[in-house]
Design an enzyme around this catalytic site. Structure first.
Site, PDB file in Angstrom:
ATOM      1  N   ASP A 175     -11.097   2.084  -1.579  1.00  0.00           N
ATOM      2  CA  ASP A 175     -10.184   2.956  -0.842  1.00  0.00           C
ATOM      3  C   ASP A 175     -10.902   3.678   0.303  1.00  0.00           C
ATOM      4  O   ASP A 175     -10.579   4.818   0.652  1.00  0.00           O
ATOM      5  CB  ASP A 175      -9.503   3.979  -1.776  1.00  0.00           C
ATOM      6  CG  ASP A 175      -8.058   4.279  -1.351  1.00  0.00           C
ATOM      7  OD1 ASP A 175      -7.662   3.853  -0.253  1.00  0.00           O
ATOM      8  OD2 ASP A 175      -7.347   4.944  -2.109  1.00  0.00           O
ATOM      9  N   HIS A 230       0.854  -1.189   0.000  1.00  0.00           N
ATOM     10  CA  HIS A 230       0.000   0.000   0.000  1.00  0.00           C
ATOM     11  C   HIS A 230       0.892   1.241   0.000  1.00  0.00           C
ATOM     12  O   HIS A 230       1.977   1.225   0.561  1.00  0.00           O
ATOM     13  CB  HIS A 230      -0.887  -0.019   1.256  1.00  0.00           C
ATOM     14  CG  HIS A 230      -1.842   1.119   1.322  1.00  0.00           C
ATOM     15  ND1 HIS A 230      -1.461   2.373   1.749  1.00  0.00           N
ATOM     16  CD2 HIS A 230      -3.153   1.212   1.010  1.00  0.00           C
ATOM     17  CE1 HIS A 230      -2.513   3.183   1.689  1.00  0.00           C
ATOM     18  NE2 HIS A 230      -3.548   2.505   1.244  1.00  0.00           N
TER      19      HIS A 230
END
Lengths: 356, 356
Positions: B313, B186
């Site tokens: 997200d 990430h």
């Protein structure tokens, strides 16, 4: 597959728009920087390699860069390139002390300018300058345009870690706007403030770092309001837009969110609604280094069919197979002609240079 | 346009694969780092803002991140999300001193694990770890997988300026390979060795720096031979692959050229022929932050239809309009189901979690 002949019998001229040269005299100037105190690590990586390596690719690049005559023309003929739009290769003047940078810009423009006058049907020049001295740079750009008919300004990305949004470089932007010529922001290795993690594993150059550096430079001109200040400015970036077209959705979303939250002093509302508006109206990209139909079509569809131009990236990347692959793209004849020829004719105003 | 209901009546479940949380306890840990000596500049930019800003977006993000119950489920219901694959948000443990990092990983896994056990039909977890202590990290990953059924490892990109190709982190890669679970890399803000020119103009975060940092991290694992050393490793990256799919042609060309010329000690021939072979065989991407049909299709066509997964997200970017836009993509029903559902079921091995 069309044959790789010049002359346009297959329906379009091939105008290659990001082609490189350098004066032979730059070799000594670069060697001096490499041997000097604390040289820029990206420069050491790039030119420390190309100047001194004995491998075949480096030799070919060195020898081709300094030629503006028979050798270059033969390479163009062999690859079916009708015209090269030629610029001083990275980092050009931008790694040099100001006085030497000013002198190299002038020398480069004289050499390239004479070659363009000698081969007006094959070569078009971009003006070099030494942005380290903004006022002098503006004068040199004007000289190159008026004396040699140069059709763009080349900026090899960062100038000792600074970018064109810095007001000290405004004279360069003013000159380009006043002369109505685009600025080509060509990659350089990232500055010493950014290069370390890339350099450690050999990702600082064309494979990755070039795109980071140049994409960031192009994006800064938008987000800092520099394009708003010079709204007629036209910027060209290579390598399929240094990935900015692929990022457009996120650029728009996160710019809007960042501005709304007031997160950064340096990120204020812009005149246009979205980052992508600037990309579509103030930027043109070339496919240098990316002879890839999928990415070309993606950019044509999302940036605009008039915003994507052909480039070869001679002598860094110039296999004939790439020209053939692009000839063979599944694309209407009209769109292919825009890509290879007419977009470049419009952007560089090539009328009267025998390319139309 | 399909309605935003859960349950799959429109032909697929929506599994969102890059969703974030953090234990409330992390807030004090982060505040301590921010107030400590010489805090990481990217961390100051990111969490100095999110922890202390009073704007609406920051408040929403703070409150949503720490919830693993009714609030999150309601947000999922309102947006038609059947399942979240949830991970400790950036920078997670990776900004902390090792002992505190180890403790936060354990706490995060316990909180997230309990929530997954409480809502097995809605939540799936990724295991946090403290890569600063490789052996301990491997143990914690194993514990999270065995105790809570976690289905991936989250690594929030650089670990104090170091990357997973550093042998000190091999235990993490070994654990993932042995447990047959993917590692999700990430974004984080770039390390202090790279952030300065981005930070100066507010481009260090999601708008640009995240992609540079994470794309480079993912690429390093290939070019350093790390994937060759752990050939069964599967890596997930978000944001449409952090632009790597768009760069594939150039990555392949310049890697081949660099290896052939012997330019870098750190860049040796790899087992597979091309960088893109690794991207197509060892990487899966998600569309987090990029609810954009054009980029999704580009990646599906060039990386592979099985290699692109849906992500929202949450809570950083979660408008219902984005879900609706993706529902409305012009795409075969079979491909859309792969995108929203079955690719995630395969990659995270969701059989038996009520998602199939």
């Amino acid at each position: 597959m069309t044959e790789l002949k010049t002359g346009g019998q297959h329906g379009y001229l091939r105008i290659a728009t990001e082609e490189a040269f350098m004066p032979e005299e730059a070799i000594d100037l670069y060697a001096e920087v490499l041997d000097g105190p604390d040289p820029d690590p990206g420069f050491v990586s790039l030119w420390g390699f190309y100047l001194r390596s004995t491998d075949e690719r480096s030799r070919f690049i060195r020898e081709s860069l300094i030629d503006l005559g028979a050798r270059r023309l033969a390479d163009m003929d062999a690859r079916g390139i009708d015209r090269q739009i030629i610029a001083l290769t990275a980092p050009g003047t931008q790694i040099l002390r100001t006085d030497k940078a000013v002198a190299l810009a002038r020398l480069a423009n004289d050499q390239l300018g004479e070659a363009c006058l000698a081969h007006p049907d094959r070569f078009t020049g971009m003006a070099a300058c030494a942005p380290q001295d903004g006022a002098e740079a503006a004068k040199e750009i004007e000289r190159a345009v008026h004396k040699y008919g140069m059709r763009a300004v080349i900026i090899n990305s960062h100038i000792n870690g600074e970018y064109l949004d810095n007001p000290k470089f405004y004279p360069v932007l003013e000159a380009a706007e006043a002369l109505d010529i685009p600025i080509y922001i060509h990659p350089n290795t990232p500055s010493r403030d950014m290069i370390r993690p890339m350099l450690d594993v050999g990702l600082d150059g064309a494979i990755f770092g070039f795109g980071v550096e140049t994409g960031m430079h192009a994006l800064r001109l938008i987000t800092t309001g520099t394009i708003d200040r010079f709204p007629k400015l036209q910027i060209i970036i290579g390598h399929m837009g240094e990935a900015l077209p692929y990022w457009m959705y996120r650029l728009d979303y996160m710019h809007r969110a960042g501005v709304k939250a007031g997160r950064y002093e340096a990120m204020k509302p812009l005149k246009k609604e979205k980052i992508s508006d600037y990309l579509r109206e103030n930027y043109t990209i070339t496919n240098s280094g990316m002879a890839w139909e999928a990415a070309i079509k993606f950019a044509q569809e999302n940036l605009g069919i008039d915003r994507v131009m052909y480039a070869m990236d001679y002598p860094y990347q110039c296999p004939a197979e790439e020209v053939a692959a692009l000839d063979a793209m599944h694309m209407s004849a009209a769109d292919k002609k825009k890509f290879f020829q007419t977009n470049a004719e419009r952007v560089f105003k090539l009328d009267g240079q025998g390319a139309g």
